[in-house]
Scaffold this motif. Structure first.
Motif, PDB file in Angstrom:
ATOM      1  N   ASN A  10      -8.385   1.385  11.342  1.00 17.91           N
ATOM      2  CA  ASN A  10      -9.706   1.907  11.347  1.00 17.91           C
ATOM      3  C   ASN A  10     -10.734   1.346  11.024  1.00 17.91           C
ATOM      4  O   ASN A  10     -11.370   1.291   9.992  1.00 17.91           O
ATOM      5  CB  ASN A  10      -9.355   3.672  10.869  1.00 17.91           C
ATOM      6  CG  ASN A  10     -10.835   4.261  11.637  1.00 17.91           C
ATOM      7  OD1 ASN A  10     -11.094   3.625  12.053  1.00 17.91           O
ATOM      8  ND2 ASN A  10      -9.679   5.710  10.857  1.00 17.91           N
ATOM      9  N   GLN A  17     -16.129   5.480  13.599  1.00 19.30           N
ATOM     10  CA  GLN A  17     -15.658   4.600  12.978  1.00 19.30           C
ATOM     11  C   GLN A  17     -13.984   4.535  14.897  1.00 19.30           C
ATOM     12  O   GLN A  17     -14.525   5.035  15.884  1.00 19.30           O
ATOM     13  CB  GLN A  17     -14.500   5.775  12.721  1.00 19.30           C
ATOM     14  CG  GLN A  17     -14.871   5.560  11.594  1.00 19.30           C
ATOM     15  CD  GLN A  17     -13.646   6.840  10.322  1.00 19.30           C
ATOM     16  OE1 GLN A  17     -13.422   7.524  11.066  1.00 19.30           O
ATOM     17  NE2 GLN A  17     -13.643   6.624   9.064  1.00 19.30           N
ATOM     18  N   ASP A  19     -10.718   2.532  16.467  1.00 14.28           N
ATOM     19  CA  ASP A  19      -9.431   1.542  16.081  1.00 14.28           C
ATOM     20  C   ASP A  19      -9.334   0.671  16.458  1.00 14.28           C
ATOM     21  O   ASP A  19      -9.135   0.386  17.591  1.00 14.28           O
ATOM     22  CB  ASP A  19      -8.279   3.161  16.531  1.00 14.28           C
ATOM     23  CG  ASP A  19      -7.804   4.175  16.252  1.00 14.28           C
ATOM     24  OD1 ASP A  19      -8.977   4.063  14.844  1.00 14.28           O
ATOM     25  OD2 ASP A  19      -7.999   4.846  16.421  1.00 14.28           O
TER      26      ASP A  19
END
Length: 96
Positions: A10, A17, A19
């Protein structure tokens, strides 16, 4: 395929943010097929072609027959190797 590793991260970017998924594959090549089907017959044909150097220089028909037979055998062997390789758009290592 021998193994694979999966990592999930992450990460913080200026936009927020996100992934990240990273997968690493490990493959193992089996050399036995290439040795038996390509290298050994090619080396044997080359060794047979060297026999013409051991023949008497006056035995021209025999030397010519051995040389042409070796060239034909190498040509057919090269075709057999190419037939067993996958079709791709780039140059394969066996051609070089």
């Amino acid at each position: 395929m021998v193994e694979f590793k999966v990592q999930k991260r992450n990460l913080l970017y200026p936009n927020g943010q996100w992934d990240q998924l990273e997968v690493e594959f490990t493959f193992k090549r089996r050399y036995g097929f290439y040795i038996i089907q390509a290298y050994v017959p090619t080396y044997l044909t080359i060794i047979v072609s060297w026999v013409s150097f051991c023949m008497e220089p006056k035995a021209l028909p025999a030397r010519t027959t051995v040389g042409i037979s070796s060239l034909l055998a190498l040509t057919f062997q090269f075709g057999n190797i190419l037939k067993n390789l996958p079709r791709v758009s780039y140059v394969k290592g066996e051609i070089l």
